[in-house]
Design a protein around this motif. Structure first.
Motif, PDB file in Angstrom:
ATOM      1  N   MET A  82       0.827  -1.197   0.000  1.00  0.00           N
ATOM      2  CA  MET A  82       0.000   0.000   0.000  1.00  0.00           C
ATOM      3  C   MET A  82       0.865   1.252   0.000  1.00  0.00           C
ATOM      4  SD  MET A  82      -2.800  -1.125   2.862  1.00  0.00           S
ATOM      5  CE  MET A  82      -3.815   0.329   2.570  1.00  0.00           C
ATOM      6  N   ALA A  83       0.294   2.335  -0.494  1.00  0.00           N
ATOM      7  CA  ALA A  83       0.973   3.623  -0.399  1.00  0.00           C
ATOM      8  C   ALA A  83       1.066   4.026   1.075  1.00  0.00           C
ATOM      9  CB  ALA A  83       0.218   4.677  -1.193  1.00  0.00           C
ATOM     10  N   SER A  84       2.165   4.683   1.426  1.00  0.00           N
ATOM     11  CA  SER A  84       2.457   5.018   2.820  1.00  0.00           C
ATOM     12  C   SER A  84       2.431   6.524   3.044  1.00  0.00           C
ATOM     13  CB  SER A  84       3.843   4.475   3.199  1.00  0.00           C
ATOM     14  OG  SER A  84       4.314   5.064   4.394  1.00  0.00           O
ATOM     15  N   ARG A  85       1.575   6.963   3.954  1.00  0.00           N
ATOM     16  CA  ARG A  85       1.576   8.376   4.342  1.00  0.00           C
ATOM     17  C   ARG A  85       2.932   8.777   4.912  1.00  0.00           C
ATOM     18  NH1 ARG A  85      -4.033   9.140   7.813  1.00  0.00           N
ATOM     19  NH2 ARG A  85      -5.500   9.207   6.032  1.00  0.00           N
ATOM     20  N   GLN A  86       3.523   7.866   5.693  1.00  0.00           N
ATOM     21  CA  GLN A  86       4.796   8.189   6.342  1.00  0.00           C
ATOM     22  C   GLN A  86       5.916   8.334   5.320  1.00  0.00           C
ATOM     23  OE1 GLN A  86       2.632   5.874   7.372  1.00  0.00           O
ATOM     24  NE2 GLN A  86       2.073   6.508   9.458  1.00  0.00           N
ATOM     25  N   LEU A  87       5.899   7.504   4.274  1.00  0.00           N
ATOM     26  CA  LEU A  87       6.912   7.648   3.243  1.00  0.00           C
ATOM     27  C   LEU A  87       6.712   8.958   2.484  1.00  0.00           C
ATOM     28  CD1 LEU A  87       9.312   6.580   1.673  1.00  0.00           C
ATOM     29  CD2 LEU A  87       7.741   5.220   0.265  1.00  0.00           C
ATOM     30  N   ALA A  88       5.470   9.311   2.201  1.00  0.00           N
ATOM     31  CA  ALA A  88       5.195  10.577   1.531  1.00  0.00           C
ATOM     32  C   ALA A  88       5.711  11.759   2.343  1.00  0.00           C
ATOM     33  CB  ALA A  88       3.693  10.727   1.277  1.00  0.00           C
ATOM     34  N   ALA A  89       5.698  11.613   3.668  1.00  0.00           N
ATOM     35  CA  ALA A  89       6.132  12.713   4.539  1.00  0.00           C
ATOM     36  C   ALA A  89       7.643  12.845   4.631  1.00  0.00           C
ATOM     37  CB  ALA A  89       5.542  12.526   5.942  1.00  0.00           C
ATOM     38  N   VAL A  90       8.376  11.719   4.562  1.00  0.00           N
ATOM     39  CA  VAL A  90       9.829  11.786   4.800  1.00  0.00           C
ATOM     40  C   VAL A  90      10.656  11.678   3.524  1.00  0.00           C
ATOM     41  CG1 VAL A  90       9.536  10.817   7.111  1.00  0.00           C
ATOM     42  CG2 VAL A  90      10.135   9.293   5.210  1.00  0.00           C
ATOM     43  N   ALA A  91      10.091  11.202   2.436  1.00  0.00           N
ATOM     44  CA  ALA A  91      10.880  11.017   1.216  1.00  0.00           C
ATOM     45  C   ALA A  91      11.297  12.367   0.643  1.00  0.00           C
ATOM     46  CB  ALA A  91      10.079  10.242   0.183  1.00  0.00           C
ATOM     47  N   ALA A  92      12.552  12.450   0.265  1.00  0.00           N
ATOM     48  CA  ALA A  92      13.078  13.692  -0.309  1.00  0.00           C
ATOM     49  C   ALA A  92      12.847  13.764  -1.813  1.00  0.00           C
ATOM     50  CB  ALA A  92      14.567  13.811  -0.012  1.00  0.00           C
ATOM     51  N   GLY A  93      12.575  12.646  -2.445  1.00  0.00           N
ATOM     52  CA  GLY A  93      12.376  12.634  -3.890  1.00  0.00           C
ATOM     53  C   GLY A  93      12.212  11.228  -4.404  1.00  0.00           C
ATOM     54  N   PRO A  94      12.192  11.048  -5.718  1.00  0.00           N
ATOM     55  CA  PRO A  94      11.948   9.724  -6.318  1.00  0.00           C
ATOM     56  C   PRO A  94      12.918   8.652  -5.847  1.00  0.00           C
ATOM     57  CG  PRO A  94      11.820  11.437  -7.993  1.00  0.00           C
ATOM     58  CD  PRO A  94      12.306  12.103  -6.744  1.00  0.00           C
ATOM     59  N   ASP A  95      14.171   8.995  -5.609  1.00  0.00           N
ATOM     60  CA  ASP A  95      15.155   7.982  -5.224  1.00  0.00           C
ATOM     61  C   ASP A  95      14.791   7.301  -3.917  1.00  0.00           C
ATOM     62  OD1 ASP A  95      16.588   8.461  -7.499  1.00  0.00           O
ATOM     63  OD2 ASP A  95      18.135   9.686  -6.531  1.00  0.00           O
ATOM     64  N   ASP A  96      14.178   8.045  -2.993  1.00  0.00           N
ATOM     65  CA  ASP A  96      13.791   7.429  -1.721  1.00  0.00           C
ATOM     66  C   ASP A  96      12.672   6.410  -1.929  1.00  0.00           C
ATOM     67  OD1 ASP A  96      15.650   8.712  -0.125  1.00  0.00           O
ATOM     68  OD2 ASP A  96      14.319  10.387   0.375  1.00  0.00           O
ATOM     69  N   TYR A  97      11.747   6.708  -2.814  1.00  0.00           N
ATOM     70  CA  TYR A  97      10.687   5.741  -3.129  1.00  0.00           C
ATOM     71  C   TYR A  97      11.289   4.491  -3.778  1.00  0.00           C
ATOM     72  CZ  TYR A  97       7.071   9.222  -2.167  1.00  0.00           C
ATOM     73  OH  TYR A  97       6.246  10.139  -1.557  1.00  0.00           O
ATOM     74  N   LEU A  98      12.169   4.693  -4.734  1.00  0.00           N
ATOM     75  CA  LEU A  98      12.781   3.557  -5.417  1.00  0.00           C
ATOM     76  C   LEU A  98      13.579   2.704  -4.440  1.00  0.00           C
ATOM     77  CD1 LEU A  98      13.948   5.306  -8.704  1.00  0.00           C
ATOM     78  CD2 LEU A  98      12.065   3.670  -8.444  1.00  0.00           C
ATOM     79  N   ARG A  99      14.251   3.343  -3.514  1.00  0.00           N
ATOM     80  CA  ARG A  99      15.049   2.595  -2.540  1.00  0.00           C
ATOM     81  C   ARG A  99      14.157   1.714  -1.656  1.00  0.00           C
ATOM     82  NH1 ARG A  99      17.648   5.262   2.775  1.00  0.00           N
ATOM     83  NH2 ARG A  99      18.205   3.334   3.833  1.00  0.00           N
ATOM     84  N   VAL A 100      13.092   2.303  -1.097  1.00  0.00           N
ATOM     85  CA  VAL A 100      12.224   1.554  -0.190  1.00  0.00           C
ATOM     86  C   VAL A 100      11.541   0.400  -0.924  1.00  0.00           C
ATOM     87  CG1 VAL A 100      10.104   1.663   1.177  1.00  0.00           C
ATOM     88  CG2 VAL A 100      11.848   3.444   1.423  1.00  0.00           C
ATOM     89  N   ILE A 151       1.231  -7.015  -5.412  1.00  0.00           N
ATOM     90  CA  ILE A 151       0.498  -5.964  -6.106  1.00  0.00           C
ATOM     91  C   ILE A 151       0.960  -4.626  -5.538  1.00  0.00           C
ATOM     92  CG2 ILE A 151      -1.779  -4.967  -6.556  1.00  0.00           C
ATOM     93  CD1 ILE A 151      -2.943  -7.799  -6.245  1.00  0.00           C
ATOM     94  N   LEU A 152       1.377  -3.726  -6.397  1.00  0.00           N
ATOM     95  CA  LEU A 152       1.750  -2.377  -5.983  1.00  0.00           C
ATOM     96  C   LEU A 152       0.524  -1.485  -6.050  1.00  0.00           C
ATOM     97  CD1 LEU A 152       5.115  -1.855  -7.938  1.00  0.00           C
ATOM     98  CD2 LEU A 152       4.821  -2.555  -5.556  1.00  0.00           C
ATOM     99  N   HIS A 153       0.300  -0.715  -5.002  1.00  0.00           N
ATOM    100  CA  HIS A 153      -0.901   0.118  -4.931  1.00  0.00           C
ATOM    101  C   HIS A 153      -0.513   1.587  -4.961  1.00  0.00           C
ATOM    102  CE1 HIS A 153      -4.841   1.234  -2.602  1.00  0.00           C
ATOM    103  NE2 HIS A 153      -4.869   1.596  -3.868  1.00  0.00           N
ATOM    104  N   TRP A 154      -0.946   2.279  -6.007  1.00  0.00           N
ATOM    105  CA  TRP A 154      -0.764   3.727  -6.109  1.00  0.00           C
ATOM    106  C   TRP A 154      -2.128   4.367  -5.863  1.00  0.00           C
ATOM    107  CZ3 TRP A 154       1.509   6.494 -11.067  1.00  0.00           C
ATOM    108  CH2 TRP A 154       1.587   7.870 -10.822  1.00  0.00           C
ATOM    109  N   LEU A 155      -2.286   4.920  -4.679  1.00  0.00           N
ATOM    110  CA  LEU A 155      -3.550   5.534  -4.269  1.00  0.00           C
ATOM    111  C   LEU A 155      -3.427   7.045  -4.412  1.00  0.00           C
ATOM    112  CD1 LEU A 155      -6.335   4.748  -2.986  1.00  0.00           C
ATOM    113  CD2 LEU A 155      -5.316   5.314  -0.774  1.00  0.00           C
ATOM    114  N   GLY A 156      -4.330   7.642  -5.167  1.00  0.00           N
ATOM    115  CA  GLY A 156      -4.265   9.066  -5.424  1.00  0.00           C
ATOM    116  C   GLY A 156      -4.772   9.904  -4.267  1.00  0.00           C
ATOM    117  N   GLU A 157      -4.498  11.195  -4.332  1.00  0.00           N
ATOM    118  CA  GLU A 157      -4.846  12.081  -3.228  1.00  0.00           C
ATOM    119  C   GLU A 157      -6.344  12.299  -3.106  1.00  0.00           C
ATOM    120  OE1 GLU A 157      -3.801  16.381  -3.737  1.00  0.00           O
ATOM    121  OE2 GLU A 157      -2.720  15.620  -5.488  1.00  0.00           O
TER     122      GLU A 157
END
Length: 389
Positions: free
Chosen positions: A156-174, A187-193
């Motif tokens: 699932m998409a993570s509120r906490q990751l959205a808050a701490v990620a500095a950019g795309p590389d942090d998402y790719l890393r996690v 299954i990867l879940h991209w939940l919109g705002e």
């Protein structure tokens, strides 16, 4: 002999009343096996225990019998269950202890019925995560729990990751680290705002095209560990473009509750599979449509889905994140749960006028197994709300 009411008076938007004639119930054919042409999951809600302190901020108290019975209802129509997703009030009342029990119980039941089940793993059991490493550790805990039940993992998409990620590389890393760890494709879940405002800028950019490029980069790098992606951006145009860019063998599970008939039908080259909260509300009709698709009967496919789309669009109208209220409301009207009670007190999130329109649209789609019983429940709600003539 008591006269049978064949209509109901409902409050109309802007004031006044409208008379709705009760539609005759339809006999929907069960379809306990999966479909040949599409994979279909219904994202199921949880039923709040009416004896529990299900008020805002309190730990969730779940009516387990009704919750599990509702999943058997979905299985009977050939639908897999997407468990512990946003439909089940993740981040909106369903806490981690309840999530753990829900996934365990549902997975056991799915295995008994030979049904497919996938369950959400996120980071919501930790309120404050300061670093990307903290987010990765939290994800890992939930993934291990879901895998331990035998359910397929939905990242699932993570509120906490959205808050701490500095950019795309942090998402790719996690996500790359998680995909290296998992035992089976996820299954990867991209939940919109629209579904969760705290997920704005997910994948490191508020520009959807840039975010999509990062997302596709991740999927391409780990295609062997990705069964499919669920995208809930409510943009049919974006979904059509994205599914054409996915590596061969990676499914796109539509999460578009506004355009699912055309997306599942496909364009002759690509199609979407389904992982939809709407399917929890329209399970018999979804089953009839998918059965028609299996038979190559596109005219009947379109006809089965047509009356459900206005209902789904009403249930999911803005503010979209309150759609869970409509799902639980319809479950109550259809007799799948004893009361209109939700964890976190979320039954109060939609107005009586909104719910009256949901009733009218569900009636038009002939989704009520017992229209008179549904109308009696609707009248009781109107009476409590003070919406009486």
């Amino acid at each position: 002999m008591t006269a049978v009411d064949t209509s109901i008076e409902l409050p109309a938007a802007g004031g006044g009343w409208r008379t709705v004639e009760l539609a005759a119930p339809r006999r929907w054919e069960p379809h306990p096996g999966p479909y040949r042409s599409r994979v279909a999951f219904a994202a199921a809600h949880v039923v709040g225990d009416p004896w529990g302190e299900n008020v805002p901020g309190a730990p969730a108290v779940v009516d387990w019998d009704s919750t599990l019975e509702f999943r058997r209802h979905l299985f009977s129509y050939g639908l897999g269950v997407a468990e512990a997703m946003d439909t089940a009030q993740r981040n909106m009342g369903l806490d981690w202890p309840a999530v753990q029990e829900l996934v365990r119980r549902s997975a056991e039941q799915a295995h008994e019925h030979g049904a497919r089940i996938a369950a959400g793993a996120g980071t919501d059991h930790r309120a404050e995560l300061a670093t990307v490493d903290d987010v990765l550790a939290a994800y890992t805990e939930q993934v291990e729990h879901v895998e331990g039940t035998g359910a397929q993992v939905i990242l699932m998409a993570s509120r906490q990751l959205a808050a701490v990620a500095a950019g795309p590389d942090d998402y790719l890393r996690v996500y790359s680290e998680l995909l290296r760890q998992v035992r089976e494709p996820v299954i990867l879940h991209w939940l919109g705002e629209a579904f969760d405002p705290q997920l704005a800028g997910y994948w490191g950019s508020s520009d959807v095209d840039a975010a999509t490029t990062t997302f596709v980069q991740l999927v391409e790098a780990h295609a062997d560990k990705v069964d499919g992606v669920k995208v809930s951006l409510l943009s049919a145009e974006h979904e059509v473009g994205l599914r054409a860019r996915l590596p061969e063998g990676v499914r796109l599970y539509t999460g578009d509750d506004f355009h699912y008939p055309e997306l599942i039908r496909g364009d002759g080259t690509h199609h979407s599979d389904a992982l939809l909260g709407a399917f929890a509300a329209i399970a018999p009709a979804a089953s009839a449509a998918l059965a028609a698709l299996d038979e190559g009967d596109l005219e009947r496919y379109d006809a089965e889905f047509a009356p459900t789309l206005p209902l789904s669009r009403k249930v999911f109208e803005a503010p979209t994140f309150y759609y869970k209220t409509g799902i639980a409301f319809l479950s109550w009207l259809c007799g799948h749960q004893p009361g209109f009670t939700m964890v976190g007190g979320l039954q109060s999130a939609r107005s009586v006028v909104h719910l009256s329109e949901v009733f009218a649209l569900a009636n038009a789609a002939r989704l009520f197994p017992d229209p008179e019983a549904a109308a009696a429940r609707m009248r009781s709600l109107l009476s409590v709300a003070g919406a009486v003539r």
